[in-house]
Motif scaffolding. Structure first.
Motif, PDB file in Angstrom:
ATOM      1  N   GLU A 159      43.765  72.350 -10.347  1.00 54.57           N
ATOM      2  CA  GLU A 159      43.489  73.637  -9.721  1.00 54.57           C
ATOM      3  C   GLU A 159      44.759  74.315  -9.215  1.00 54.57           C
ATOM      4  O   GLU A 159      44.984  75.515  -9.464  1.00 54.57           O
ATOM      5  N   LEU A 160      45.612  73.575  -8.524  1.00 55.53           N
ATOM      6  CA  LEU A 160      46.758  74.181  -7.851  1.00 55.53           C
ATOM      7  C   LEU A 160      48.014  74.246  -8.702  1.00 55.53           C
ATOM      8  O   LEU A 160      48.839  75.146  -8.526  1.00 55.53           O
ATOM      9  N   PHE A 161      48.174  73.279  -9.630  1.00 56.10           N
ATOM     10  CA  PHE A 161      49.424  73.202 -10.381  1.00 56.10           C
ATOM     11  C   PHE A 161      49.236  73.272 -11.893  1.00 56.10           C
ATOM     12  O   PHE A 161      50.207  73.189 -12.642  1.00 56.10           O
ATOM     13  N   GLY A 162      48.008  73.396 -12.354  1.00 51.39           N
ATOM     14  CA  GLY A 162      47.760  73.516 -13.791  1.00 51.39           C
ATOM     15  C   GLY A 162      48.064  72.254 -14.565  1.00 51.39           C
ATOM     16  O   GLY A 162      48.341  72.314 -15.767  1.00 51.39           O
ATOM     17  N   ILE A 163      48.021  71.100 -13.918  1.00 46.04           N
ATOM     18  CA  ILE A 163      48.249  69.830 -14.621  1.00 46.04           C
ATOM     19  C   ILE A 163      47.099  69.602 -15.590  1.00 46.04           C
ATOM     20  O   ILE A 163      45.927  69.596 -15.207  1.00 46.04           O
ATOM     21  N   ASP A 164      47.428  69.408 -16.855  1.00 46.10           N
ATOM     22  CA  ASP A 164      46.413  69.279 -17.901  1.00 46.10           C
ATOM     23  C   ASP A 164      45.952  67.836 -18.047  1.00 46.10           C
ATOM     24  O   ASP A 164      46.726  66.904 -17.812  1.00 46.10           O
ATOM     25  N   SER A 165      44.722  67.654 -18.470  1.00 50.28           N
ATOM     26  CA  SER A 165      44.170  66.311 -18.645  1.00 50.28           C
ATOM     27  C   SER A 165      44.936  65.508 -19.687  1.00 50.28           C
ATOM     28  O   SER A 165      44.963  64.276 -19.635  1.00 50.28           O
ATOM     29  N   ALA A 166      45.578  66.202 -20.635  1.00 46.10           N
ATOM     30  CA  ALA A 166      46.351  65.517 -21.680  1.00 46.10           C
ATOM     31  C   ALA A 166      47.582  64.831 -21.093  1.00 46.10           C
ATOM     32  O   ALA A 166      48.122  63.895 -21.699  1.00 46.10           O
ATOM     33  N   ASP A 167      48.027  65.282 -19.935  1.00 49.13           N
ATOM     34  CA  ASP A 167      49.220  64.712 -19.300  1.00 49.13           C
ATOM     35  C   ASP A 167      48.894  63.582 -18.330  1.00 49.13           C
ATOM     36  O   ASP A 167      49.795  62.960 -17.766  1.00 49.13           O
ATOM     37  N   VAL A 168      47.603  63.329 -18.148  1.00 46.45           N
ATOM     38  CA  VAL A 168      47.175  62.450 -17.059  1.00 46.45           C
ATOM     39  C   VAL A 168      46.444  61.211 -17.567  1.00 46.45           C
ATOM     40  O   VAL A 168      45.692  61.266 -18.534  1.00 46.45           O
ATOM     41  N   LEU A 169      46.682  60.094 -16.886  1.00 46.48           N
ATOM     42  CA  LEU A 169      45.871  58.889 -17.052  1.00 46.48           C
ATOM     43  C   LEU A 169      45.226  58.592 -15.706  1.00 46.48           C
ATOM     44  O   LEU A 169      45.898  58.621 -14.674  1.00 46.48           O
ATOM     45  N   LEU A 170      43.933  58.321 -15.712  1.00 50.64           N
ATOM     46  CA  LEU A 170      43.219  58.031 -14.477  1.00 50.64           C
ATOM     47  C   LEU A 170      42.987  56.538 -14.327  1.00 50.64           C
ATOM     48  O   LEU A 170      42.583  55.865 -15.278  1.00 50.64           O
TER      49      LEU A 170
END
Length: 269
Positions: A159-170
């Protein structure tokens, strides 16, 4: 398997509650309760007064800015931030900085450790690392959240920084710092990533976190954030009087020192 899960849950419960009598407020209340018992049950006035005096001394001591500074600096000065970070397989952000979407909140919010959230984005973009790993589950014994911290952190970062799901591992299953390390390792191995990471957490939490992640087999570059104590020392009288802020910082620092001691005894760091 069931017994193992039960043992882990019991450890989590004990780790959260056994420390309460040893933090400043808990110790003060324990001493005061003991004083009342000694006075009204055993009628030992002198011993009771000693216990009352000890309770006052404890709360006064740990409310002192000087004491809280010494305790916190002992943790925060072990690792200092860098201007630039080299590229790593992942930037790992440890949970503990978000507050879930429970009414009346309509969005994910942050708590006193919010700076680790901001720093993770800063370091991720500056270093050009491959992935941003968000680590944190639900600690049922102390939290009313039903959504893992990793998911809440992603919603906030998106929401705040536009971090995309493709860049993230949960990594949504961990409930303490050791599990942060073990489960993050599993997630990164499944994604085919290396074991070199930039670790982002609060400065006071970094000594324990870095040691645990190294014990788990990671090559760790610490990226601490949210320093409570600065190098500059002010000399205004008001800033040296006992206060609630210093008591808060002393409590956080003592919790870390206790955690370091227990984790070392258990061989987790």
């Amino acid at each position: 398997m069931h017994n193992t899960g039960l043992k882990v849950k019991m450890f989590l419960v004990l780790s959260k509650f056994l420390v309460i009598p040893f933090n400043p407020v808990g110790l003060t209340l324990t001493l005061m309760l003991s004083a009342l018992l000694v006075m009204f049950i055993w009628r030992r006035v002198k011993i009771s007064m000693i216990l009352f005096s000890s309770a006052f001394f404890v709360i006064f001591l740990f409310s002192s800015p000087l004491v809280s500074r010494v305790l916190m600096r002992g943790l925060e000065q072990r690792y200092l931030p860098s201007v630039n970070y080299d590229k790593a397989s992942a930037v790992v952000l440890l949970g503990g900085a978000t507050v879930g979407q429970r009414a009346p909140r309509i969005n994910v919010e942050t708590n006193a450790d919010a700076n680790r959230i901001f720093n993770s984005v800063r370091v991720f973009r500056q270093s050009g690392s491959e992935k941003l790993v968000l680590s944190g589950g639900v600690v049922e014994v102390v939290s009313n959240d039903t959504v893992p911290e990793a998911h809440s952190a992603f919603l906030l970062l998106n929401e705040l920084f536009g971090i995309d799901s493709a860049d993230v591992l949960l990594e949504p299953n961990s409930r303490n710092t050791r599990e942060n390390a073990l489960y993050t390792k599993k997630v990164m191995e499944e994604a085919g990533l290396g074991n070199d990471i930039i670790l982002v957490t609060s400065a006071y939490h970094m000594p324990r976190s870095a040691a645990i992640f190294r014990k788990a087999g990671f090559i760790v570059t610490p990226a601490p954030a949210g320093f409570y104590e600065e190098d500059y020392i002010g000399f205004k009288l008001y800033g040296w009087l006992p206060n609630a802020g210093s008591l808060f910082r002393s409590t956080i620092a003592l919790h870390e020192y206790y955690g370091i001691a227990v984790y070392k005894i258990l061989g987790w760091m």
